[in-house]
Design an enzyme around this catalytic site. Structure first.
Site, short mmCIF file in Angstrom:
data_model
loop_
_atom_site.label_atom_id
_atom_site.label_comp_id
_atom_site.label_asym_id
_atom_site.label_seq_id
_atom_site.Cartn_x
_atom_site.Cartn_y
_atom_site.Cartn_z
N LYS A 184 0.84 -1.22 0.00
CA LYS A 184 0.00 0.00 0.00
C LYS A 184 0.87 1.26 0.00
CE LYS A 184 -3.41 -2.70 0.32
NZ LYS A 184 -4.75 -3.09 0.63
C1 LIG Z 1 -5.44 -4.17 0.89
C2 LIG Z 1 -6.89 -4.20 0.85
C3 LIG Z 1 -7.64 -4.56 1.99
C4 LIG Z 1 -7.05 -4.95 3.32
O1 LIG Z 1 -6.08 -5.90 3.26
P1 LIG Z 1 -5.28 -6.38 4.56
O2 LIG Z 1 -4.25 -7.27 3.96
O3 LIG Z 1 -6.25 -7.10 5.43
O4 LIG Z 1 -4.72 -5.18 5.25
C5 LIG Z 1 -9.03 -4.50 1.90
N1 LIG Z 1 -9.63 -4.12 0.77
C6 LIG Z 1 -8.96 -3.76 -0.33
C7 LIG Z 1 -9.72 -3.30 -1.53
C8 LIG Z 1 -7.56 -3.81 -0.34
O5 LIG Z 1 -6.89 -3.47 -1.45
#
Ligand SMILES: *Cc1c(COP(=O)(O)O)cnc(C)c1O
Length: 391
Positions: A184
């Site tokens: 992210k």
């Molecule tokens: C990254 C992401 C999440 C959360 O992912 P985690 O690995 O649990 O932190 C949720 N929704 C979307 C659309 C994502 O891209």
């Protein structure tokens, strides 16, 4: 992959992050310490919302967000089939029903007209995702939600720093969730953050992330005995707490957020300059009122390409040590969704067609112009090989 590999993503960790993590290690407060609060304040300030609640993943944040709204069996939640699976799985965690709607093929977010026509008396919320960081149609979803007196809620896991007409991602809905997995915009290793202006929802989320403890309980201080409320549990909760070591990474990354977003914008711009003239590719469409925080850089092959051809192009890039990926396969076509809900191909044709033709290219803060040139040239070669096979 060898030494010259260009990965799909790479976290950007500097001496500042190391320093903050060391501070926590030396403080002796590894959980429920001051670093978590500092991280929460930094995100709340940036998003412009009253409350921020740190959690140990985006997925756990989504789960307690839905529970805080009292969403459960029999409730329908309108959402997108073109996303990371967690944005829909959270609906299954509370035994509610995901109601998928098809996409606007430009922004790759839900088509607002289709959202409006999917509303039924059982609809309890619209769960919108800023797909790949794009906030398109959030104002339209807000208007639809307001008209039906249901909340708009945001999975803004891919959109920290994005804004539309001056409004930050995370502040469009009644409540939203960011994610901080290493791919992210900023990372805490694993982690997430719930944001809202609603004090009641914030209190519920704070309690549920911490085993359902009452608000105002006090943590056992090191060496001391826990106070009474430490062992009182008012509702079904979870251990979704973010460790202080992770929060320290988040505090340092938030201090660098503007720098990080500038670097990502420059990489996206470099790709756009090199690829925009390519007749085989469709570039991301960004509205002029959007300040984009780029999560990934995803191009699409022209509609004449098949899913198999796309897969071969990605395989070709990977053979050349270039990390490319097929973000995202449609959620409704995942095996257990098909089995549980009877979904199949053809139900959301735009999402299906888009998802067969996407290619996520390597994208991270320090991707160099030389590496970008190499990715673009290799992509060109792989596309022309597929074209030779076709004729
Ligand atoms: C990254 C992401 C999440 C959360 O992912 P985690 O690995 O649990 O932190 C949720 N929704 C979307 C659309 C994502 O891209």
């Amino acid at each position: 992959m060898g030494a010259s590999e260009i990965p799909l993503s790479r976290p950007d960790i500097t001496a500042l992050e190391e320093e903050f993590v060391l501070r926590v290690l030396r403080s002796g407060r590894l959980s429920i310490g001051p670093m978590v609060e500092e991280f929460e304040e930094a995100v709340a300030r940036r998003v412009g919302c009253r409350h921020a609640i740190a959690v140990n993943s985006g997925t756990s944040g989504l789960h307690i967000m839905l529970r805080s709204l009292n969403i459960g069996p029999g409730d329908e939640i309108i959402t997108t089939p073109f996303s990371f699976i967690a944005s829909s799985n959270c609906i299954l965690y509370v035994n509610a029903t995901p109601v998928f709607v098809d996409l606007d093929p430009k922004s790759l977010n839900m088509d607002p007209d289709k959202v409006a026509s999917a509303i039924t008396p059982r609809t309890k919320a619209i769960l919108a995702v800023e797909t790949f960081g794009n906030p398109a149609h959030m104002d339209a979803y807000r208007a639809i939600a307001a008209r039906h007196e249901i909340p708009l809620i945001e999975d803004c896991c891919e959109a920290l720093g994005t804004s539309y007409r001056g409004r930050q991602a995370g502040s469009f809905g009644r409540i939203g969730v960011f994610g901080f997995y290493p791919n992210k915009q900023i990372t805490t290793g694993e982690g997430g953050m719930i944001v809202t202006d609603d004090a009641r929802l914030a209190d519920l989320c704070r309690s549920m992330r911490n085993q359902g403890r009452p608000l105002g309980w006090s943590a056992p201080t090191s060496g001391g005995a826990p106070t009474g409320s430490w062992l009182k549990h008012e509702r079904l909760g979870y251990n979704y707490r973010l460790p202080d070591i992770s929060a320290a990474l988040g505090v340092a990354q938030m201090k660098r957020l503007d720098e990080i977003l500038r670097k990502r914008q420059a990489v996206a711009q470099a790709y756009i300059e090199r690829l925009a003239g390519n007749a085989h590719l469709i570039m991301p469409t960004i509205d002029e009122h959007t300040v984009m925080s780029w999560f990934v850089f995803v191009v699409r092959l022209a509609t004449s390409y098949s899913g198999d051809e796309r897969d071969r192009i990605i395989a070709g890039l990977r053979r050349h040590d270039i990390g490319a990926s097929d973000y995202f396969p449609c959620i409704h076509l995942q095996p257990f969704y098909r089995e549980q809900f009877g979904f199949g191909p053809g139900m959301f044709p735009i999402a299906e067609s888009v998802s067969q033709r996407t290619i996520a290219l390597p994208f991270y803060n320090d991707l160099s112009e030389r590496e970008i040139d190499h990715v673009v040239q290799t992509l060109d070669v792989m596309i022309s090989r597929e074209n030779l096979k076709r004729t």
